[in-house]
Design an enzyme around this catalytic site. Structure first.
Site, PDB file in Angstrom:
ATOM      1  N   VAL A  76       0.947  -0.898   0.067  1.00  7.29           N
ATOM      2  CA  VAL A  76      -0.439  -0.210  -0.110  1.00  7.29           C
ATOM      3  C   VAL A  76       0.772   1.906   0.189  1.00  7.29           C
ATOM      4  O   VAL A  76       2.115   1.535   0.986  1.00  7.29           O
ATOM      5  CB  VAL A  76      -0.649   0.099   0.668  1.00  7.29           C
ATOM      6  N   CYS A  77       0.545   2.099  -0.630  1.00  5.26           N
ATOM      7  CA  CYS A  77       0.917   3.714  -1.213  1.00  5.26           C
ATOM      8  C   CYS A  77       1.577   3.852   0.221  1.00  5.26           C
ATOM      9  O   CYS A  77       0.128   4.440   0.606  1.00  5.26           O
ATOM     10  CB  CYS A  77       1.259   4.128  -1.965  1.00  5.26           C
TER      11      CYS A  77
END
Lengths: 129, 119, 85
Positions: A76-77
């Protein structure tokens, strides 16, 4: 062949999860490898552990986690994620929030991990918002 | 080293996708990628000068854009037709090259990776 | 040669203007509504997404594909470009 996938769409606002999961499962059937699945923009909401799925609807979070339990990195960024409230225990402590909500098998990573996954893969396939 | 094209096709303040894409492009350049950017459709509204995103609590896209050359992201393109359709007076800094549809097709075909689709 | 993934009708227009004429296209998601039997382009349609939407397409007239064929097309082309608006 080595693939990097990107999921840009949120659950219930796009078909990005259905597309991404089915595509990833087909990749594995055909003995391709997945370098990383990167969740960007509203795609970060895919990783919320606090989702409650209505009866009769598909449990997409479990399907993501099924891929994660096979060793596929669900990344996940962190820049997209924390500003939208998707945080793990470390970020909960850092920002003094009362709960964390990043589902098991997902990790928060920097944008560099998107670029390095692109560099290390033969193909990049993106599922939009 | 991969050839990476970021396509910006939406205006800058409806959401934060454009700034997030620009951040990814900058990181791509830091990692020695051969990075280019194409503004097309309503994405060309991102090229207006004198934006003030900070007034609604967003990063100002035009300011980020002018910082791109310091990240060695200097292959900046815009769809000439999209700009003309909107009668747009673009910022002059950084320099942005106008491309025809045919030139855009050639640009896309030359990439390893194209990033930025959004519904 | 590029492969274009088209997710809706506006994406289809944007793609058609900026692709090389021989490039293949996959219509998926709301992109399946752009399926047109008279098209001379090299177009594939994700059969599941058409079925989901009640879009009935004659297999003798359309290149209907499953996810395995979708993967095979991505492996055979570079770059893979997604289009949505």
């Amino acid at each position: 062949m080595k693939y990097t996938l990107a999921i840009h769409g949120a659950p219930y606002a796009s078909q990005a999860a259905q597309h991404g999961i089915a595509f990833a499962e087909a990749l594995l059937r055909q003995k391709h490898t997945i370098e990383r699945i990167f969740f960007f923009h509203e795609g970060v909401y895919q990783a919320l552990s606090t989702r409650v799925i209505p009866q009769g609807e598909e449990e997409l979070l479990e399907k993501w986690q099924g891929l994660g339990s096979q060793g596929i990195e669900l990344a996940v960024c962190i820049a997209s994620g924390i500003k939208r409230g998707v945080i793990n225990e470390a970020e909960r402590l850092r920002y003094e929030k009362n709960a964390s909500n990043l589902a098991e098998h997902f990790t928060l990573v920097g944008l560099g991990q998107l670029i390095s996954a692109i560099n290390d893969a033969d193909r990049y396939v993106e599922f939009p918002s | 080293m991969k050839k990476m094209l970021f396509i910006i096709s939406h205006p800058p303040y409806a959401n934060t996708h454009n700034t997030e894409l620009l951040e990814a492009a900058m990181v791509g350049a830091v990692f020695d990628g051969d990075v280019s950017l194409l503004f097309r459709g309503d994405g060309v509204w991102s090229l207006l000068p004198d934006q003030h995103g900070e007034k609604v609590g967003y990063k100002t896209f035009s300011k980020m854009l002018s910082a791109l050359p310091t990240y060695e992201v200097d292959q900046l393109f815009a769809c000439a037709g999209s700009v003309a359709d909107r009668n747009l007076s673009m910022a002059t800094d950084p320099a942005i090259e106008m491309l025809s549809l045919e030139q855009q097709a050639t640009l896309i075909a030359a990439q390893d990776v194209v990033i930025g689709a959004q519904g | 040669m590029s492969l274009h993934l088209v997710f809706n009708s506006a994406g289809f227009n944007a793609c058609q203007q900026r692709m090389l004429s021989a490039d293949p296209i996959i219509l998926l998601g709301d992109g399946v509504y752009s399926a047109d039997a008279s098209s001379e382009q090299n177009i594939y349609i994700l059969a599941l997404d058409a079925q989901v939407r009640g879009v009935i397409l004659d297999p003798s007239q359309f290149n209907l594909i499953d996810y395995d064929a979708f993967v095979a097309l991505t492996a055979a082309h570079l770059p893979v470009v997604s289009w949505a608006e």
